[in-house]
Design a protein around this motif. Structure first.
Motif: not given
Length: 679
Positions: A207-218
């Motif tokens: 939860p919460g990781e779908e809009c994280s910086q790391e997700t954007a990077t991947m």
């Protein structure tokens, strides 16, 4: 009539679109921002385990944990500062200490552990250092070791006092994919895509990781891989998803946001959506100028890129504008005598060439050539390509001696490089120069060499190109008076052209016309008629507006069709087939009368005079005099207005008109321009 030159389909005719091989298509590597190892480099997710660790939580007296943390932090500092070798030494020392610390702490309760770098975090950083040095195989080896630790041991989180998580595994999978991406020998796009898709799946489960910086990077990294797979629609969607997250987290002016604009531009360029690509590049350019100034390498490259795309879109004004600014920026960023500057000069030459500003094009090409001679070895292909551009401009300006010298030097380089495609092209253009100079023996020799190379290269492919060369050789042999060899080559050209499904009918028209003209030269009227009629049939098929074979006045081949009707009429007249002759000559004459501005006056005169000659043979003197009078009026005034004579006028003026026609035919070749006389 003389045979006509078939439009050559030679690669050197593409001089106006000249780009070096690497420039012909957009780079497939979408990440092109040049500050890859600077403090503001684009985040590709390989720095996940590169944060400095605090020593505040280390238990008092735990010397090993303190030493490991200090060594780890020193490694991070050296890596950021660019001293990669020293960074690796520090990380290796930290790894040895961390492994020993783990062995000691296996029997210690969790509550008594101290903080410190975990082995897998250290392995990550060693891999990252090797990646910075371009040692991608070594980097992969360390990343896989880190993944193995995470998969087999739940006691190796980032810090000893944390629990391992699937976020660490996700980040490691991402790093492995990036290392493969940068290693040409291991760049398996299918494997990379699977790794990144698995990494994303693990991350967005939390939860919460779908809009994280790391997700954007991947998402961004997966988009880059999709570009490698030429799945541009998917790449575009991934880039757009990534830019939404990054814009919301980092703001609209962050480097990571603008780097994606550049890659959206690359994706659009690969899809052929050039206007959209240019707009994305302009977004990136505005950022790069504001961030780095006009002396930056990325500013120079992007200016040049926009200029090239504008040129390829036939927007020569914008092309010249951006390439000129790019040239200034390139001189500041790369040095006045750099390959980027030389390439930009050549691109500017391309623009001038398309604008028919040949002296300016030659100046730009020669400036680029002089620079390339300083930079490259004598047999470098870049020099050969620029020499070919110089030669083509010199050829266009009828500077034949200079053009032959340029072609000869390019020939030597291309031949040494075993580039037979280019060798054949050089021979072809050299042949055209010899033909223009009237040296038909030399022209026939080099055309023959080019044909032999083409036959070896093509292997049944691109027969239209071979056909064009055979046609050229046939024309030269015709001019030498070698009629039968000329016919042999023209017929081979016709068969080659017909066998190529991509050949244009206009090329077949040209060859048929040349065959007919060659037969006429040896008095074979039957064959000349056969191929002239085939030529006319094809011309009408291409250019007529309706079933009545009405040819539009704005047709580029209006004059050619009128001449074909005239030639067929004359040949029928020589066979005393007067009805057929009269039909074709009347048709040709009417085309001249209906649209006198489209047909040269001399050509119109000869057509109407030929009709008069036929009418004289048919004993119709009155019509003959009318045709002669129309011919004279057409030549003198470009129209037949008020030129038709009454019977009395015709009788009294008969001798004068016939005398004028006779005098004209005796002296017209001296009075008319060569182009008109040839018609």
């Amino acid at each position: 009539m003389e045979p006509v030159d078939m439009e050559m389909l030679d690669p050197l005719e593409l001089i106006g679109q000249r780009e070096r091989q690497l420039d012909n298509r957009p780079e497939i590597t979408p990440y092109c921002y040049s500050h890859r190892h600077s403090s503001d480099e684009m985040d590709d997710g390989t720095n996940t385990f590169s944060q400095l660790l605090s020593t505040s939580s280390i238990r008092c007296g735990d010397i090993c944990a303190m030493e490991n943390t200090v060594a780890f932090n020193n490694g991070i500092a050296h890596s950021r500062g660019g001293d990669i070798s020293e960074a690796i030494r520090c990380f290796e020392a930290a790894f040895t200490g961390a492994a020993q610390s783990y062995d000691v702490r296996c029997a210690v309760s969790d509550g008594e552990r101290s903080a410190g770098p975990s082995p897998h975090a250290i392995l990550h950083n060693i891999g990252h250092c090797h990646s910075k040095l371009g040692r991608h195989k070594e980097a992969l080896s360390y990343y896989y070791k880190a993944l193995d630790l995470l998969n087999k041991n739940t006691i190796y989180p980032y810090h000893f006092d944390e629990s391992p998580s699937q976020l660490d595994i996700s980040s490691t999978l991402n790093c492995i994919a990036i290392a493969q991406y940068h290693d040409p020998e291991n760049a398996d796009s299918t494997t990379m895509a699977l790794l990144l898709e698995k990494a994303l799946a693990l991350r967005i489960e939390i939860p919460g990781e779908e809009c994280s910086q790391e997700t954007a990077t991947m998402l961004y990294n997966l988009g880059r891989v999709k570009v490698l797979q030429r799945n541009f629609d998917c790449a575009r969607r991934l880039f757009e998803d990534s830019i939404k997250i990054r814009r919301s987290l980092l703001g609209a002016d962050h480097i990571d946001v603008f780097t994606i604009y550049f890659n959206l531009g690359k994706t659009a360029e690969c899809q052929g959506r050039i206007p959209q690509a240019i707009e994305f590049y302009k977004h990136f350019l505005s950022f790069a100028i504001s961030r780095k100034g006009r002396e930056d390498k990325d500013v120079a490259r992007t200016l040049i890129l926009i200029g090239r795309l504008s040129y390829e879109s036939n927007n020569n004004e914008d092309a010249h504008l951006y390439l000129s600014h790019g040239l200034v920026a390139a001189k500041l960023a790369f040095g006045a005598n750099s390959i980027v500057v030389a390439n930009t000069l050549n691109k500017i030459g391309n623009v001038f060439y398309c604008q028919n500003k040949f002296p300016s094009a030659l100046e730009a090409y020669q400036a680029g050539l002089a620079m390339e001679r300083q930079i490259h070895l004598p047999l470098d292909d870049n020099i050969a390509v620029t020499l070919l551009n110089v030669a083509r401009v010199q050829q266009h300006q009828s500077e034949y001696s200079s053009a032959l010298e340029s072609y000869a030097e390019a020939y030597q380089i291309k031949n040494r490089l075993h580039d037979q495609e280019s060798v054949a092209a050089i021979l072809t253009n050299t042949g055209w120069i010899y033909d223009e100079q009237g040296d038909f023996a030399q022209a026939a020799r080099v055309f023959g060499e080019a044909i032999q190379i083409r036959k070896q290269l093509e292997g049944g492919q691109n027969m239209a190109l071979l056909s064009a060369l055979l046609n050229a050789l046939g024309l030269v042999q015709y001019k030498q008076g070698h009629i039968h060899p000329a016919l042999d080559n023209l017929f081979e050209a016709l068969e080659a052209c017909k066998s190529d499904s991509e050949s244009e009918e206009t090329h077949i028209v040209c060859i048929c016309y040349n065959i007919a003209t060659t037969y006429k030269a040896i008095g074979d009227i039957d064959q000349a008629l056969k191929y002239h009629k085939e030529t006319l049939r094809l011309e009408l098929k291409i250019h007529s507006q309706d079933r009545n074979n009405t040819v539009s006045a704005d047709s580029a081949n209006y004059t050619q069709i009128a001449l074909l009707y005239r030639e067929i009429g004359i040949l029928h007249g020589e066979r005393e087939e007067y009805d057929e002759a009269n039909y074709h000559l009347q048709h040709a004459s009417q085309m001249c009368i209906d649209n006198p501005t489209l047909i040269d006056r001399d050509c119109a005169f000869k057509t109407l005079k030929s009709l008069g000659d036929l009418q004289m043979q048919m004993d119709d003197d009155d019509l003959a005099m009318r045709s002669y009078a129309n011919a004279v009026s057409m030549f003198n005034h470009g129209t037949i207005a008020n030129a038709n004579m009454t019977e009395v006028e015709s009788s009294s003026a008969q001798n004068d008109i016939l005398g004028w026609v006779s005098d004209y035919l005796d002296y017209s070749s001296c009075l008319l321009p060569p182009a008109a006389a040839a018609a």
